[in-house]
Scaffold this active site. Structure first.
Site, PDB file in Angstrom:
ATOM      1  N   TRP A   1      65.174  52.696   8.113  1.00 34.79           N
ATOM      2  CA  TRP A   1      66.442  53.079   8.748  1.00 34.79           C
ATOM      3  C   TRP A   1      67.155  51.801   9.222  1.00 34.79           C
ATOM      4  CZ3 TRP A   1      66.954  54.585  14.487  1.00 34.79           C
ATOM      5  CH2 TRP A   1      68.240  55.071  14.760  1.00 34.79           C
TER       6      TRP A   1
ATOM      7  N   ASP B   1      57.991  57.400  14.049  1.00 31.56           N
ATOM      8  CA  ASP B   1      59.372  57.851  14.232  1.00 31.56           C
ATOM      9  C   ASP B   1      59.475  59.212  13.555  1.00 31.56           C
ATOM     10  OD1 ASP B   1      62.040  58.322  14.389  1.00 31.56           O
ATOM     11  OD2 ASP B   1      62.694  56.406  13.554  1.00 31.56           O
TER      12      ASP B   1
ATOM     13  N   LYS C   1      68.481  66.584  14.653  1.00 32.17           N
ATOM     14  CA  LYS C   1      68.635  67.246  13.346  1.00 32.17           C
ATOM     15  C   LYS C   1      68.075  68.660  13.372  1.00 32.17           C
ATOM     16  CE  LYS C   1      69.039  62.832  12.536  1.00 32.17           C
ATOM     17  NZ  LYS C   1      70.050  61.949  12.098  1.00 32.17           N
TER      18      LYS C   1
END
Ligand code: LMR
Length: 396
Positions: free
Chosen positions: A130, A211, A246
């Site tokens: 990311w 993560d 999300k």
């Protein structure tokens, strides 16, 4: 003083959304930031979230501060979702959770904690990862190293290089792993590979920082935790940064968590004390609303069931778009085989488009995707698919 400053570089992901908003092309398409859109192009509020909000507003009696690490109820709910009901981490009280502003907040708190308590330890991140990971870790003062992850020759995981590199990491260093739906590649280790990663982490005495921002977007809420659970072994320490942006659609509520797992409950509580010190001199204590929603839904069986089915709907739509994307490109006569995209998991398609092609999509077609060639599949709809694939065909 400010006048003399050079222009700041726009953010690799959120900077594109800023540019998108300014674009006057009526047919513009934003497939940059990882935000889910429904078939009509709207980022919806989940039914379960709306219902939980109603209850919260009705029952709310105070706006007093939360504890530095948030409420215990939220922490328990987060741990149950991560590790599963009855997991030994819960029964032995080896987990301690801090409610943080988003998963990003969790990552930053984790980084500050590592730098402060374990100076000199490096963090090892996948190549690629990311775009914001290196920013967060270096802002905290962590030294960053990378391990190989992606094999462009077959658009898959380069597991043998990855595991060999993990074996070479010095004991006590931190290894960042993506819990599921690896960002940006959408390629995750298999369960057997996760087990091997768990073996290396244990043998080498590494500290995993997981993560976990996309739980529920690959195979399901429980199934998506199955990989990283291979790291959860008796006595193994760990940090997990998780997010509800999300899977609850709570992007602007900034709700996430940093969960630490100690060898036992005493050391977990001791470590949480230092996490609280880190938080207190940053944002002091977390905002309530988003965590209130999440706690309400996770603790109410009927709301949980409804939420679970909404996550499944989201997953099904994204997978439908993957398939349609690949089919539409083929139907337009694009020669390159893009079928690997249907095997990628989560919101993103790691398309293999070059930086130049990405630039042309933006400048000539007002189609915004991330410079690495990462396309947000969750932003595709039946109505923007044709224009998108036509544009990709022409830049190819
Ligand atoms: C993304 O990768 O697009 C998301 O994680 C959102 C963000 O903050 O970058």
């Amino acid at each position: 003083m400010f006048e003399a400053l050079a222009e700041a570089k726009p953010d690799a992901i959120l900077g594109l959304t800023e540019a998108f908003k300014k674009d006057s092309n009526p047919d513009k398409i934003n497939l940059s930031v990882g935000v889910y859109k429904d078939s009509s192009g709207v980022t919806p509020i989940f039914r379960a979230v709306k219902e939980a909000e109603k209850r919260l507003i009705q029952d709310e009696k105070t706006k007093g501060y939360l504890a530095i690490n948030g409420s215990e109820e939220y922490g328990r709910a987060v741990q149950t979702l991560l590790f599963g009901e009855g997991h030994e981490i819960l029964s032995f009280g080896r987990g301690a959770t801090a409610h943080t502003p988003g998963g990003t907040g969790g990552l930053r708190v984790a980084s500050d904690f590592i730098v402060r308590m374990f100076p000199g330890k490096k963090i090892w991140i996948s190549d690629p990862t990311w775009a914001n990971h290196p920013n967060i870790f270096s802002a905290a003062g962590l030294e960053i190293e990378t391990y190989p992850y992606f094999d462009p020759s077959n658009n898959g995981l380069d597991f043998s290089s990855m595991i060999a590199a993990l074996r070479r990491i010095p004991s006590g260093d931190v290894v960042l792993l993506h819990g599921c739906c690896h960002n940006p590649t959408g390629i995750d280790p298999t369960l057997d590979q996760w087990k091997e990663i768990g073996d290396v982490v244990e043998e080498k005495g590494l500290l995993p920082l997981v993560d976990f921002a996309y739980q529920g977007l690959a195979d399901g809420l429980k199934d998506d935790a199955a990989g990283f659970l291979n790291l959860c072994r008796p006595g193994q320490e760990m940090l997990v940064a998780s997010s509800f942006s999300k899977n609850f659609g709570l992007y602007n509520e900034r709700v996430g968590a940093l969960t630490l797992v100690g060898a036992d409950s005493e050391s977990a509580n001791k470590a949480m004390g230092h996490i609280k010190t880190v938080i207190r001199c940053n944002y002091s204590n977390p905002p309530f609303h988003g965590a209130g929603i999440v706690t309400t839904v996770l603790n109410d069986p009927a709301l949980y069931k409804d939420w679970d089915s909404e996550v499944a709907e989201m997953r099904a739509r994204i997978n439908g778009m993957r398939k349609l994307f690949v089919e539409t490109l083929a139907a337009k006569g694009v020669g390159r085989d893009f079928s690997f995209i249907t095997g990628q998991r989560g919101m993103f398609s790691f398309s293999g488009l070059t930086k130049d092609q990405v630039e042309r999509l933006k400048n000539e077609y007002a189609i915004y995707i991330v410079g690495s060639g990462r396309i947000n599949v969750a932003g595709m709809t039946e109505s923007n698919m044709d224009r998108l694939c036509e544009a990709i065909k022409s830049v190819l």
